[in-house]
Design a protein around this motif. Structure first.
Motif, short mmCIF file in Angstrom:
data_model
loop_
_atom_site.label_atom_id
_atom_site.label_comp_id
_atom_site.label_asym_id
_atom_site.label_seq_id
_atom_site.Cartn_x
_atom_site.Cartn_y
_atom_site.Cartn_z
N UNK A 64 0.84 -1.21 0.00
CA UNK A 64 0.00 0.00 0.00
C UNK A 64 0.87 1.26 0.00
N UNK A 65 1.99 1.21 0.71
CA UNK A 65 2.91 2.35 0.71
C UNK A 65 3.51 2.56 -0.68
N UNK A 66 3.89 1.46 -1.33
CA UNK A 66 4.48 1.57 -2.67
C UNK A 66 3.46 2.12 -3.66
N UNK A 67 2.19 1.75 -3.52
CA UNK A 67 1.15 2.31 -4.38
C UNK A 67 1.05 3.82 -4.22
N UNK A 68 1.24 4.31 -2.99
CA UNK A 68 1.16 5.75 -2.74
C UNK A 68 2.40 6.48 -3.24
N UNK A 69 3.57 5.86 -3.03
CA UNK A 69 4.82 6.55 -3.37
C UNK A 69 5.29 6.30 -4.79
N UNK A 70 4.95 5.14 -5.34
CA UNK A 70 5.45 4.78 -6.66
C UNK A 70 6.88 4.29 -6.64
#
Length: 412
Positions: A64-70
């Motif tokens: 979920x963090x990677x989805x937000x940060x890219x």
């Protein structure tokens, strides 16, 4: 990732953002092997597994963090022996997990790989791990073509060459590439057995996932035992074919779990069929005019397993007939008959379980004795030596989580 690719591509085609977490290295005992994957949709839906549960929550949060940060991340998880509730691999080993957002380029690569695999063509998916000076792209490679790029044209040359060498292997491995003075990359060093890239190294590391066609399970004989064997063979990941010369009994309706149902004489079908060292043959016919010719053909090939159903009296007569047909003693010694382990099986379903247990033991080279009576490692002998079974640790600058908890990576 291979099993999740169709659904992941559906999400991406619908315009949804999603993240992909993949096990890129395993050291010691772990519940999943390299290549295990978890996909997370932007709405929170999750598919797949990277750990069997012990670090699933932490990887989900990281996705979920990677989805937000890219920004792609590579995280190491080890045994949390100092805190019973810390994030850790309870089996005592360590795993490295790559988490990245699935962009349009990655989706195109996965779509090409999925089409090749559906056509039973060997394909390799290569992805550059984060933390390198090179690009961060991905590429699908098959024998006569490829799609995508690592993001570095010089690195592409070396990766394409290495990928084609891996086409006949089914598994996962991580390779590290060092450039010479002219920035030409040589063939990558397989990091399956070392401690990973040197501290501070920016040499590109590439994850290779080989999608070889599923091994074949050829079941000869159209009866209830064959139906049960085809069902459990499909569960184990085999491409299942059921073959019998009797058309009324050999129908797709009777064998819904088989990939193919063929009406033909077993020995004639096998003689015209391509097999390899992973192919499994099960003869369930109990009829000499069927089973002796097909077993003669099967025992003349370098197959993974050849088994036959039947009582001990039937097996004794069958071996005499096979010897008379010219099958050598060494070839006869490869015949598993009666097939299966001594489990007390009586029903077709129990017999199928007995067969599957023996098949796994033969494939792994294990004793098939109860684990509770043994003191050795639980993982199959040589598991750490398989391609990708133990890979390079995440490079310096990523997120080591070995034996301790962090606020950002705490299991739920």
């Amino acid at each position: 990732m291979r099993d999740l690719a169709p659904r992941l591509l559906e999400w991406q085609a619908a315009g949804a953002r999603c993240a992909l977490a993949s096990v890129v290295a395993v050291r010691g005992s772990a519940p999943q092997r390299t290549g295990a994957a978890l996909c997370v949709h932007e709405d929170g839906t999750a598919l797949g597994s990277v750990s069997g549960g012990c670090v699933e929550g932490a990887v989900y949060d990281l996705a979920r963090e990677v989805l937000d940060s890219g920004q792609a991340r590579c995280v190491s998880f080890g045994y949390a022996d100092d805190d019973a509730f810390a994030v850790g691999v309870m089996c005592g080993g360590e795993i490295d997990v790559l988490v990245q957002a699935v962009d349009h380029g990655t989706a195109r690569v996965l779509a090409a790989a999925h089409l090749a695999a559906a056509a039973r063509r060997p394909v390799v998916v290569a992805r550059v791990l984060p933390g390198a000076d090179a690009g961060a792209g991905s590429v699908a490679v098959w024998q006569d073509g490829h799609l995508g790029s690592t993001g570095d044209s010089a690195l592409d040359i070396a990766v394409l060459a290495d990928a084609r060498r891996l086409l006949d292997r089914d598994g996962t491995t991580v390779r590290t590439y060092e450039a010479d003075a002219s920035r030409r990359y040589e063939a990558g060093a397989d990091r399956s057995h070392d401690a990973g890239a040197p501290n501070g190294s920016r040499a590109p590391r590439v994850l290779f996932e080989s999608w070889a066609p599923p091994p074949r399970l050829l079941v000869f004989g159209a009866n209830a035992h064959a139906a049960a064997v085809s069902r459990i063979g499909a569960l184990l990941g085999y491409h299942v074919t059921v073959c019998d010369a009797r058309a009324p009994f050999t129908t797709p309706e009777r064998f819904p779990d088989a990939d193919e149902v063929v009406v033909d004489w077993p020995h004639r079908y096998l003689a015209a069929t391509r097999t390899d060292h992973r192919t499994v043959v099960c003869v369930m016919t109990h009829d000499a005019k069927f089973d002796v010719p097909v077993l003669t053909e099967a025992l003349g090939r370098p197959l993974a397993y050849v088994g036959a159903l039947g009582s001990r009296r039937v097996q004794a007569r069958r071996r005499e007939d096979l010897a008379a047909a010219g099958v050598s003693p060494d070839a006869l010694a490869r015949l598993h008959a009666p097939l299966g382990l001594d489990l007390g099986a009586s029903t077709p379903e129990e017999t199928a379980v007995s067969f599957a247990a023996e098949l796994v033991a033969v494939r792994s080279g294990r004793t098939a004795r109860p684990l509770s009576l043994l003191n050795g490692p639980i993982q199959p002998a040589g598991a750490a030596d398989r391609p990708g079974a133990a890979g390079a640790r995440c490079a310096a600058g990523t997120d080591p989580v070995r034996g301790r908890t962090t606020a950002a990576l705490r299991a739920h």
